[in-house]
Design an enzyme around this catalytic site. Structure first.
Site: not given
Ligand code: B16
Ligand code: MG
Length: 218
Positions: A9-11, A17, A45-46, A49, A114-116, A118, A145, A169-170
């Site tokens: 996972d990233l964040d 982040t 978390k995870g 958006r 990652s869910a992000s 970014n 997720k 994963e966090d």
């Molecule tokens: P973004 P992960 C997740 O990343 C974050 O934990 C979560 O807080 C965030 O809302 C989600 O990414 C979406 O991120 O707004 O940058 O698209 O923990 O899955 O790496």
């Molecule tokens: Mg995370």
């Protein structure tokens, strides 16, 4: 040589982040007269958006128009982007490079999950993009997720069966996703929050090369 798929996972796992997401969401919530606690933040978390904003609005008992909803998502992301624009390799969490390098030296396939949306920008900023054989992020999935989709796509891209994959994963949602993908889940964070993971460590400094070898050879 045994090959396992290692999915990060990233964040909150590779970089901290999670604190920037929290700051940006908190500021946005305040502008709507909504307050949420750090405990409630664990539920964000995870989570994507869109789902995060839905949760915050539910906590604040607020209904808004679709246009306003979309504007708020842009506003949150703009603030978040301003934080990540300042990031560099110093923000990589302790011992993450050691673990990545150990796995790569042992020819283990490594992916991001990652869910992000970014994720690629962040990996580039902190100089870790080249370490990943595959990158699966919020742009590649249709189900967030705790749905296992993100990790199943990562396994497919690594060409490793889900049961031979290990996920770091966090988040509560991410550990659930890894478990339903039938992967070995490793929680990075607090045991009282991530008790449903197969193993939990406070951070990567607690993950020895010996433990990584056991994961590879089991
Ligand atoms: P973004 P992960 C997740 O990343 C974050 O934990 C979560 O807080 C965030 O809302 C989600 O990414 C979406 O991120 O707004 O940058 O698209 O923990 O899955 O790496
Ligand atoms: Mg995370």
């Amino acid at each position: 040589m045994n090959k396992k798929g290692f999915i990060f996972d990233l964040d909150g796992v590779i970089v901290d982040t999670a604190k920037y997401h929290f700051l940006a969401w908190q500021r946005l919530a305040k502008s709507l007269d909504i307050d949420f606690t750090e405990e409630e933040n664990e539920q964000l978390k995870g989570v994507s958006r869109e789902k995060s904003l839905e949760k915050i609005l539910t906590w604040g008992n607020k209904t808004i128009s679709e246009t306003q909803f979309n504007e708020l998502m842009v506003k949150k992301n703009d603030e978040y982007l301003s934080y990540i624009a300042e990031m560099d390799s110093d923000e990589v969490l302790p011992d993450v490079p050691r673990v990545l390098n150990t796995l790569i030296k042992k020819q283990q396939p490594v992916s991001l999950g990652s869910a992000s949306k970014n994720a690629r920008t962040i990996l580039e900023r902190v100089g870790l993009k080249k370490h990943f054989m595959a990158i699966v992020d919020g742009n590649d999935v249709s189900k967030a997720k705790p749905d296992p989709e993100v990790f199943l796509i990562a396994a497919e891209q690594l060409n490793v069966k889900p049961e031979n994959c290990i996920v770091f994963e966090d988040s509560v949602a991410g550990v659930k996703a890894a478990n339903s993908a039938k992967m070995i889940s490793i929680g990075i964070g607090r045991k009282d929050v991530l008790g449903h993971a197969k193993y939990v460590f406070n951070d990567f400094t607690e993950i020895s090369d010996d433990f990584l070898n056991k994961l590879i050879n089991n």
